[in-house]
Design a protein around this motif. Structure first.
Motif, mmCIF file in Angstrom:
data_model
loop_
_atom_site.group_PDB
_atom_site.id
_atom_site.type_symbol
_atom_site.label_atom_id
_atom_site.label_comp_id
_atom_site.label_asym_id
_atom_site.label_seq_id
_atom_site.Cartn_x
_atom_site.Cartn_y
_atom_site.Cartn_z
ATOM 1 N N LEU A 46 0.838 -1.209 0.000
ATOM 2 C CA LEU A 46 0.000 0.000 0.000
ATOM 3 C C LEU A 46 0.869 1.254 0.000
ATOM 4 C CD1 LEU A 46 -2.658 1.628 0.541
ATOM 5 C CD2 LEU A 46 -2.274 1.179 2.976
ATOM 6 N N LYS A 47 0.537 2.180 -0.915
ATOM 7 C CA LYS A 47 1.124 3.537 -0.843
ATOM 8 C C LYS A 47 -0.043 4.513 -0.701
ATOM 9 C CE LYS A 47 1.837 7.098 -3.013
ATOM 10 N NZ LYS A 47 1.635 8.073 -1.905
ATOM 11 N N PRO A 48 -0.326 4.918 0.562
ATOM 12 C CA PRO A 48 -1.471 5.810 0.765
ATOM 13 C C PRO A 48 -1.108 7.249 0.400
ATOM 14 C CG PRO A 48 -0.380 5.389 2.860
ATOM 15 C CD PRO A 48 0.384 4.598 1.824
ATOM 16 N N SER A 107 5.950 10.321 -1.181
ATOM 17 C CA SER A 107 5.187 11.017 -2.220
ATOM 18 C C SER A 107 5.023 10.149 -3.466
ATOM 19 C CB SER A 107 5.908 12.314 -2.596
ATOM 20 O OG SER A 107 7.054 11.991 -3.337
ATOM 21 N N GLY A 108 4.035 10.517 -4.279
ATOM 22 C CA GLY A 108 3.818 9.809 -5.538
ATOM 23 C C GLY A 108 5.028 9.907 -6.444
ATOM 24 N N SER A 109 5.699 11.068 -6.420
ATOM 25 C CA SER A 109 6.814 11.260 -7.347
ATOM 26 C C SER A 109 8.051 10.461 -6.953
ATOM 27 C CB SER A 109 7.152 12.752 -7.453
ATOM 28 O OG SER A 109 7.426 13.247 -6.166
ATOM 29 N N VAL A 165 8.176 7.391 -4.000
ATOM 30 C CA VAL A 165 7.772 6.002 -3.714
ATOM 31 C C VAL A 165 6.798 5.480 -4.787
ATOM 32 C CG1 VAL A 165 6.549 4.539 -2.050
ATOM 33 C CG2 VAL A 165 8.180 6.244 -1.247
ATOM 34 N N GLY A 166 5.856 6.338 -5.203
ATOM 35 C CA GLY A 166 4.892 5.924 -6.234
ATOM 36 C C GLY A 166 5.615 5.525 -7.510
ATOM 37 N N GLU A 167 6.533 6.382 -7.960
ATOM 38 C CA GLU A 167 7.282 6.092 -9.198
ATOM 39 C C GLU A 167 8.104 4.818 -9.061
ATOM 40 O OE1 GLU A 167 7.299 7.310 -12.242
ATOM 41 O OE2 GLU A 167 5.845 8.875 -11.780
ATOM 42 N N GLN A 168 8.734 4.642 -7.885
ATOM 43 C CA GLN A 168 9.560 3.438 -7.695
ATOM 44 C C GLN A 168 8.701 2.180 -7.790
ATOM 45 O OE1 GLN A 168 11.261 4.620 -3.973
ATOM 46 N NE2 GLN A 168 12.500 6.188 -4.980
ATOM 47 N N THR A 195 -3.556 -1.245 -8.458
ATOM 48 C CA THR A 195 -4.938 -0.809 -8.258
ATOM 49 C C THR A 195 -4.864 0.611 -7.714
ATOM 50 O OG1 THR A 195 -6.975 -1.183 -7.056
ATOM 51 C CG2 THR A 195 -5.025 -2.279 -6.150
ATOM 52 N N PHE A 196 -5.382 1.546 -8.513
ATOM 53 C CA PHE A 196 -5.183 2.972 -8.234
ATOM 54 C C PHE A 196 -6.520 3.697 -8.163
ATOM 55 C CE2 PHE A 196 -4.928 7.280 -10.114
ATOM 56 C CZ PHE A 196 -4.079 7.889 -9.200
ATOM 57 N N THR A 197 -6.681 4.554 -7.186
ATOM 58 C CA THR A 197 -7.784 5.514 -7.175
ATOM 59 C C THR A 197 -7.151 6.886 -7.013
ATOM 60 O OG1 THR A 197 -9.321 3.931 -6.224
ATOM 61 C CG2 THR A 197 -9.912 6.241 -6.024
ATOM 62 N N GLY A 255 -17.095 9.824 -17.285
ATOM 63 C CA GLY A 255 -18.318 9.016 -17.312
ATOM 64 C C GLY A 255 -18.357 8.050 -16.138
ATOM 65 N N LEU A 256 -18.522 8.601 -14.916
ATOM 66 C CA LEU A 256 -18.501 7.712 -13.743
ATOM 67 C C LEU A 256 -19.924 7.282 -13.380
ATOM 68 C CD1 LEU A 256 -16.598 6.356 -11.827
ATOM 69 C CD2 LEU A 256 -16.379 8.464 -10.531
ATOM 70 N N GLN A 257 -20.732 8.201 -12.891
ATOM 71 C CA GLN A 257 -22.135 7.866 -12.578
ATOM 72 C C GLN A 257 -23.016 9.053 -12.961
ATOM 73 O OE1 GLN A 257 -22.144 4.501 -9.176
ATOM 74 N NE2 GLN A 257 -22.760 6.485 -8.493
HETATM 75 P P1 NDP Z 1 -3.832 12.102 -6.825
HETATM 76 O O1 NDP Z 1 -3.927 11.469 -8.165
HETATM 77 O O2 NDP Z 1 -3.100 13.369 -6.689
HETATM 78 O O3 NDP Z 1 -3.121 11.090 -5.792
HETATM 79 C C1 NDP Z 1 -3.594 9.795 -5.602
HETATM 80 C C2 NDP Z 1 -2.441 8.916 -5.162
HETATM 81 O O4 NDP Z 1 -1.496 8.803 -6.218
HETATM 82 C C3 NDP Z 1 -1.674 9.466 -3.953
HETATM 83 O O5 NDP Z 1 -1.283 8.394 -3.136
HETATM 84 C C4 NDP Z 1 -0.479 10.130 -4.603
HETATM 85 O O6 NDP Z 1 0.632 10.254 -3.743
HETATM 86 C C5 NDP Z 1 -0.205 9.137 -5.733
HETATM 87 N N1 NDP Z 1 0.605 9.645 -6.835
HETATM 88 C C6 NDP Z 1 0.725 10.928 -7.267
HETATM 89 N N2 NDP Z 1 1.599 10.988 -8.305
HETATM 90 C C7 NDP Z 1 2.031 9.713 -8.548
HETATM 91 C C8 NDP Z 1 2.928 9.122 -9.471
HETATM 92 N N3 NDP Z 1 3.589 9.843 -10.369
HETATM 93 N N4 NDP Z 1 3.125 7.785 -9.436
HETATM 94 C C9 NDP Z 1 2.467 7.026 -8.530
HETATM 95 N N5 NDP Z 1 1.606 7.525 -7.600
HETATM 96 C C10 NDP Z 1 1.377 8.853 -7.616
HETATM 97 O O7 NDP Z 1 -5.323 12.207 -6.289
HETATM 98 P P2 NDP Z 1 -5.875 12.853 -4.935
HETATM 99 O O8 NDP Z 1 -5.276 12.169 -3.742
HETATM 100 O O9 NDP Z 1 -5.778 14.329 -5.022
HETATM 101 O O10 NDP Z 1 -7.403 12.377 -5.030
HETATM 102 C C11 NDP Z 1 -8.328 13.069 -5.773
HETATM 103 C C12 NDP Z 1 -8.650 12.357 -7.078
HETATM 104 O O11 NDP Z 1 -9.070 11.033 -6.837
HETATM 105 C C13 NDP Z 1 -9.822 13.021 -7.781
HETATM 106 O O12 NDP Z 1 -9.547 13.150 -9.155
HETATM 107 C C14 NDP Z 1 -10.968 12.047 -7.545
HETATM 108 O O13 NDP Z 1 -11.977 12.095 -8.492
HETATM 109 C C15 NDP Z 1 -10.241 10.741 -7.576
HETATM 110 N N6 NDP Z 1 -11.064 9.714 -6.916
HETATM 111 C C16 NDP Z 1 -11.669 8.737 -7.681
HETATM 112 C C17 NDP Z 1 -12.510 7.795 -7.102
HETATM 113 C C18 NDP Z 1 -13.126 6.679 -7.908
HETATM 114 O O14 NDP Z 1 -13.455 5.647 -7.310
HETATM 115 N N7 NDP Z 1 -13.296 6.808 -9.207
HETATM 116 C C19 NDP Z 1 -12.798 7.835 -5.664
HETATM 117 C C20 NDP Z 1 -12.114 8.885 -4.971
HETATM 118 C C21 NDP Z 1 -11.283 9.779 -5.582
HETATM 119 P P3 NDP Z 1 0.897 11.567 -2.825
HETATM 120 O O15 NDP Z 1 -0.409 12.310 -2.707
HETATM 121 O O16 NDP Z 1 1.324 11.002 -1.521
HETATM 122 O O17 NDP Z 1 1.966 12.352 -3.506
#
Ligand code: NDP
Length: 470
Positions: free
Chosen positions: A169-171, A202-204, A206-209, A220-222, A398-400
């Protein structure tokens, strides 16, 4: 006290830390260790080892997940307070999120025992017996957003473990305290060594790694569409489930119960300060009911309590950061310059942006075309249902979508006419219950969540052909 990371069954502290702030007061709330590349690799190696060598049978998976569900319920108040502090979510919504997470784990526990293959009919072939087995896909990386920092993490971890996969998990860094707490509960519940890892950073970095590590089988990404596209591009042929953003719409048709529609839309346009992927962003109202709807809608909004998320009366708390408040302030001002009218709101106080209703909004304005992800909703008037459907579909997302109408026959037709992953009749587009298949089309992503659907993306189907004459 600095919170540690969880890697291969051990709690590990690092010198490099990340500070998490209370989103309402701005005070320091917690400090968490940050992973480096060596720890990322260590977690992946341990997860690969667990996948190959550590047994985690369906019965044990069910027991662990059920136990987590109980622990979440028992610790509801403590967990809700963490979410309210670091996420700015009103405490009553935070409690609801904890109870939904408990339900997500419970549903996944049931699914762990239902993973079955099938027998394939053997026409056109003699002396062969064909069947399939479903096996865990391998190491799963779960990357999660800030807005439902417990339940969206649960929607990743619970199905991955139910399917028998080790998960890393990377929250979201802004709300990582609650993710660490959930890992503590998973450890107490008995998740086997190597099957769970939590890497904060951060995503930039740990996420990138994680994206670059070829030993990870599934992501699995949200999160936001921009990062979702980047993930898909980076991981090549490996698989990803992507739950992304939207500018979701709800139609209030001429035959709707206006009072019910106005009341529910007034609350769901601003829930979690509009920071929900299916938040109501565009409301299309039939011209014949325009006045009645607007009067009631604005009256309900005037009763919304804005303020400290720890106050049990609060409905709308702060946004996640001042940067985000500044962004939405800019978008609203830009729309007003282009002709939009503010019916209520349009002001800020610290990190709080007041519930804002815009009219006279049109295509080309960011508040209409892009995901606002803030407590801002636009009301647009239409003459025919066809026009409203075109307006809903005129989106890159096009989510809901939702519709208020007394014509229930539309529930058969609309799923074919609307370009979305879910249609909600007589409620808003902002409806989700955790067992339903949930996920969008177009730039809202791909794949479905909801444990029994998510699990199908997290197993490999292997076909077995037996030559009965061999
Ligand atoms: P972000 O896309 O900014 O971040 C989400 C996750 O991705 C964070 O853990 C972030 O890390 C990480 N991340 C960022 N850059 C990278 C990268 N280059 N590589 C890998 N991981 C990365 O979204 P938010 O947290 O701002 O959430 C809001 C978004 O989420 C909205 O667009 C919303 O619609 C969407 N969302 C969609 C849902 C769905 O089920 N469809 C439900 C809920 C939200 P860190 O922040 O630590 O840098």
């Amino acid at each position: 006290m600095i919170k540690p990371l969880f890697i291969d069954g051990e709690w590990i502290k690092t010198n490099n830390t990340h500070q998490v702030f209370n989103k309402y007061s701005g005070e320091l709330y917690s400090e968490i260790s940050v992973a480096d590349e060596k720890l990322v690799n260590q977690a992946v190696e341990a997860a690969v080892y667990a996948h190959k060598h550590v047994s985690f049978d369906p019965d044990s998976r069910g027991q662990v997940l059920r136990k987590v569900s109980s622990l979440l319920q028992e610790n509801c108040e403590e967990l809700a307070e963490i979410i309210a502090n670091e996420g700015g979510k009103p405490i009553k919504d935070a409690r609801n999120e904890v109870m939904r997470s408990a339900s997500t784990f419970e549903i996944a526990a049931e699914e762990a025992r239902r993973l079955v293959g099938e027998i394939i009919p053997n026409f056109n072939v003699q002396g062969r017996f064909l069947y399939t087995v479903k096996k865990p896909i391998g190491v799963v990386a779960a990357i999660t957003p800030f807005n439902f920092p417990l339940n969206l993490v649960s929607h990743k971890l619970a199905p991955a473990l139910a399917a028998g996969n080790p998960v890393i998990l990377k929250p979201a860094s802004d709300t990582a305290t609650i993710a660490i707490k959930l890992c503590e509960l998973l450890e107490i519940a008995g998740v086997p060594k190597g099957y769970l890892h939590c890497l904060v950073g951060s995503g930039s970095t740990v996420g990138e790694q994680l994206l670059q590590n070829e030993r990870i089988a599934h992501y699995t990404f949200t999160g936001s569409p921009g990062v979702g596209k980047h993930i898909q591009k980076t991981i090549g042929l490996r698989k990803a489930t992507l739950e992304l953003g939207s500018n979701s719409a709800t139609i209030v048709h001429e035959d709707a119960d206006i009072e019910k529609a106005a009341a529910k839309l007034a609350s769901m346009s601003f829930a979690n300060a509009g920071q929900i992927c299916i938040s109501v962003q565009r409301i299309f109202v039939h011209n014949s009911i325009k006045e009645g709807f607007m009067n009631q809608f604005l009256a309900y909004i005037s009763n919304i309590k804005v303020g400290d998320p720890l106050d049990p009366e609060t409905n709308v708390g702060p946004m996640i950061s001042s940067k985000e408040v500044e962004r939405i302030e800019g978008w609203v001002n830009e729309a007003v310059d282009e002709g939009a009218v503010i019916m209520t709101g349009g002001k800020r106080e610290g990190n709080i942006y007041y519930p804002t209703v815009l009219t006279n909004v049109s295509k080309g304005m960011k508040v209409f075309d892009e995901e606002v992800f803030a407590p801002v909703v636009s009301v647009i008037f239409y003459d025919t249902l066809e026009e409203a459907i075109d307006l809903v579909n005129d989106s890159k997302y096009g989510l809901q979508a939702g519709i208020y109408t007394s014509d229930l026959s539309l529930s058969y037709k609309l799923p074919y006419m609307l370009e979305v992953g879910g249609v909600v009749v007589n409620d808003t587009c902002c409806f989700r219950t955790d067992q339903m298949p949930y996920g969008g089309v177009k730039e809202s992503g791909n794949g479905k969540e909801g444990p029994s659907y998510a699990i199908q993306e997290l197993v490999e189907t292997v076909t077995v052909v037996v030559n009965l004459e061999g």
